[in-house]
Design an enzyme around this catalytic site. Structure first.
Site, short mmCIF file in Angstrom:
data_model
loop_
_atom_site.label_atom_id
_atom_site.label_comp_id
_atom_site.label_asym_id
_atom_site.label_seq_id
_atom_site.Cartn_x
_atom_site.Cartn_y
_atom_site.Cartn_z
CE LYS A 130 11.73 17.68 25.87
NZ LYS A 130 10.74 18.17 26.82
N GLY B 137 11.58 29.20 28.88
CA GLY B 137 12.28 28.28 27.98
C GLY B 137 11.31 27.34 27.29
N GLY B 138 11.84 26.21 26.81
CA GLY B 138 11.02 25.25 26.08
C GLY B 138 9.88 24.71 26.93
CB ALA B 139 9.72 23.42 30.40
N GLY C 166 9.68 31.29 34.20
CA GLY C 166 10.57 30.73 33.19
C GLY C 166 10.01 30.96 31.80
CB ILE D 201 7.63 20.99 35.40
CG1 ILE D 201 8.80 21.85 35.03
CG2 ILE D 201 6.32 21.73 35.10
CD1 ILE D 201 8.92 21.97 33.51
CB SER E 51 15.62 8.76 31.47
OG SER E 51 14.27 8.67 31.07
CG ASP F 27 6.92 17.93 27.21
OD1 ASP F 27 6.94 16.83 27.80
OD2 ASP F 27 7.91 18.43 26.67
CG ASN G 183 7.41 14.85 24.38
OD1 ASN G 183 6.62 14.89 23.45
ND2 ASN G 183 7.05 14.49 25.60
CE1 TYR H 258 12.75 12.73 37.68
CE2 TYR H 258 11.78 14.10 35.98
CZ TYR H 258 12.67 13.13 36.36
OH TYR H 258 13.49 12.55 35.43
P1 ATR Z 1 13.57 24.05 29.34
O1 ATR Z 1 13.42 23.46 27.98
O2 ATR Z 1 13.66 23.03 30.42
O3 ATR Z 1 12.55 25.09 29.62
P2 ATR Z 1 15.49 26.11 28.81
O4 ATR Z 1 14.84 26.40 27.51
O5 ATR Z 1 16.99 26.06 28.87
O6 ATR Z 1 15.02 24.72 29.38
O7 ATR Z 1 14.92 27.15 29.89
C1 ATR Z 1 15.39 27.20 31.21
C2 ATR Z 1 14.59 28.21 32.01
O8 ATR Z 1 15.10 28.21 33.36
C3 ATR Z 1 14.74 29.62 31.48
O9 ATR Z 1 13.55 30.33 31.74
C4 ATR Z 1 15.90 30.15 32.34
O10 ATR Z 1 15.93 31.54 32.46
P3 ATR Z 1 16.76 32.45 31.38
O11 ATR Z 1 15.88 32.57 30.19
O12 ATR Z 1 16.99 33.72 32.07
O13 ATR Z 1 18.02 31.68 31.09
C5 ATR Z 1 15.58 29.53 33.68
N1 ATR Z 1 16.77 29.46 34.53
C6 ATR Z 1 17.77 28.56 34.47
N2 ATR Z 1 18.72 28.85 35.41
C7 ATR Z 1 18.29 29.96 36.08
C8 ATR Z 1 18.80 30.73 37.17
N3 ATR Z 1 19.94 30.42 37.78
N4 ATR Z 1 18.07 31.78 37.60
C9 ATR Z 1 16.90 32.10 37.00
N5 ATR Z 1 16.36 31.40 35.96
C10 ATR Z 1 17.04 30.35 35.51
#
Ligand code: ATR
Length: 488
Positions: A274, A335-337, A333, A420, A221, A309, A295, A422
């Site tokens: 989180k 996910g959470g982000a 994507g 996002i 971190s 965030d 966060n 880095y």
């Molecule tokens: P975060 O909180 O960082 O968003 P997360 O909730 O685990 O983490 O979400 C990860 C994101 O990266 C998701 O959109 C995931 O896609 P899936 O919903 O299909 O899992 C995407 N991701 C991670 N690895 C991937 C890969 N190899 N190919 C495509 N998308 C990927």
């Protein structure tokens, strides 16, 4: 805020007064009657150095007021040094224009002396020397600048007002404290006012602030570097630590109870905690509730969960692309982000948000909740040609992860691509975008901006606010660290 002793600013400068006000210091202004030109003439005749001259001027202005006043009197002076010469405020626009033409593409220093007197005697002296590099500019650009800002620039030695967007845009690099650049070394001054008991006896020796970041793993971190650097600059005693806690809720809750018992002011929370943070808190901000994760945890009688965030994403966007008009955006994507990013885009009035994700159902769920258009996950993103902004919120492209295979052939030439991630600083997506001439924003920008609310809440828990800033010095510190790790 302070009522223990009168504080007087011995300066007619509007910006110095604004900086004191911003830091919630109660003060009055008395313009000093000191004759600066006499001191300057004597100084140059005696071969006195510019730092000593600035100090003498600050002292003279301070004492001109302090000799008749009880309490604390603050004096300050700023000398611009360029190629070993001192420069005064330009007398007219022609001189201002000549000044800027000469300094463009070059580095100059602002020698800043700030002093304080107590009951008629100087008790504190501080000297700082920020360095500023003005970017190379054409004559037409310089004309356009003066047209925009007008003769307000005549009140600044550099013929620029760095606090305005147009003024800030003149610089390639600013190294040194932002407030000092504008005319007063506020953080060293605040520390001195504290020592003088201006904010009350209890603030003379405040307890060191403790804060940290909780995650698993956490050794990578950069947050401790950011917060500890801000604390150092603001002369605040304390420490921000990286704390590893196993991913289950019980381990998290036990660790948070312990931190509270140790007197921690609060903590940032990252993967995988989180959601745990939101569950642990008694209260949560709307942002944390909307995103469904936190966060930030601020301790106290009732732990409070927040999420910076979204604000960090937004602030980094505005800092890097001021005034950009973002009507249509594409988010990769779900996910959470992605939730934080979508919330931020809604907030800035983005009319159409498109989302795509490897697992389509997740994109659809988010799409339903936020009213987004779900697109197919493919290398040639449908609808990319209409987007002002493309954001990657997946982990693809991160060191050790698979590449993000996106064809940017349809990308608009004036589009912004924001990743996002880095590490690496320039992901293959950003490199590709840059090579196409698009503006790019990397994940470090968001990381720095999302840290600001936590710092202000925990380290700024003083009788005055502290203003953590993202600047070139901070960026350089972090990039240097990433480079050492081989990640930049
Ligand atoms: P975060 O909180 O960082 O968003 P997360 O909730 O685990 O983490 O979400 C990860 C994101 O990266 C998701 O959109 C995931 O896609 P899936 O919903 O299909 O899992 C995407 N991701 C991670 N690895 C991937 C890969 N190899 N190919 C495509 N998308 C990927």
């Amino acid at each position: 805020m302070n009522n223990n002793q009168p504080v007087i600013l011995a300066s007619g400068s509007a910006i110095r007064a604004a900086i004191l006000k911003h830091h919630e210091i109660a003060f009055s202004v008395i313009k000093p009657g000191a004759d600066e030109s006499v001191i300057k003439t004597q100084a140059s005749a005696s071969g006195m150095g510019l730092e000593e001259t600035a100090m003498q001027l600050a002292e003279a202005k301070c004492m001109a007021v302090a000799k008749n006043q009880k309490g604390i009197v603050i004096g300050a002076d700023q000398i611009l040094e360029f190629r070993g010469e001192a420069y005064d405020k330009p007398v007219d626009m022609a001189e201002a224009r000549a000044r800027l033409s000469e300094m463009q593409g070059e580095t100059h220093s602002l020698i800043n002396a700030t002093v304080a007197a107590r009951d008629g005697e100087i008790v504190w002296r501080n000297l700082e020397r920020p360095r500023l590099t003005i970017r190379s500019m054409t004559g037409a650009e310089i004309d356009a600048y003066f047209e925009e800002v007008g003769d307000g620039v005549l009140s600044s030695v550099g013929a620029y007002q760095v606090e305005t967007p147009a003024g800030a845009g003149l610089f390639k690099r600013i190294s040194g404290d932002w407030f000092t650049v504008q005319g007063i070394a506020i953080y060293p001054l605040l520390a001195e006012l504290r020592r003088q008991g201006v904010f009350g006896e209890q603030w003379k020796n405040p307890k060191p602030t403790l804060a940290g970041v909780i995650g698993f793993p956490i050794s990578h971190s950069l947050s401790p570097l950011i917060h500890n650097e801000w604390a150092r600059r603001a002369r605040i005693e304390g420490e921000y630590r990286a704390i590893e806690v196993a991913s289950d809720y019980d381990a998290f809750a036990t660790a948070m109870d312990e931190l509270q018992a140790q007197g921690f002011a609060g903590a940032n929370v990252t993967i995988p905690h989180k959601e745990n943070a939101l569950r642990y808190a008694y209260r949560a901000s709307d942002a944390a509730k909307t995103i469904g994760a936190a966060n930030m945890l601020t301790f106290g009688d009732n732990a409070y969960a927040d999420n910076s965030d979204s604000a960090g994403f937004k602030d980094a966007l505005w800092a890097n692309a001021p005034g950009a008009n973002i009507e249509t955006a594409m988010v990769l994507g779900a996910g959470g982000a992605a939730r934080g990013v979508v919330a931020a885009l809604r907030d800035i009035g983005c009319k159409e948000i498109r989302i795509t994700n490897r697992t389509r159902e997740k994109a659809e769920a988010l799409g339903k909740e936020f009213g987004l258009e779900v697109m197919d996950w493919s290398a040639r993103l449908p609808g990319l040609d209409a987007c002002d902004l493309l954001v990657n919120t997946t982990s693809l492209g991160m060191t050790g992860q698979p590449a993000l295979e996106i064809d940017l052939a349809d990308l608009r030439s004036n589009a912004i691509v924001y990743d996002i991630v880095y590490a690496p600083l320039e992901t293959p997506l950003l490199r590709n975008a840059r090579e196409r001439g698009a503006a790019t924003i990397n994940g470090l920008e968001m990381l720095m901006h999302q840290a600001r609310p936590g710092f202000a809440a925990w380290f700024g828990n003083r009788p005055y606010p502290v203003s953590p800033r993202v600047d070139d010095d901070l960026r350089e510190l972090l990039v240097g660290t990433l480079k050492k790790r081989g990640a930049a």
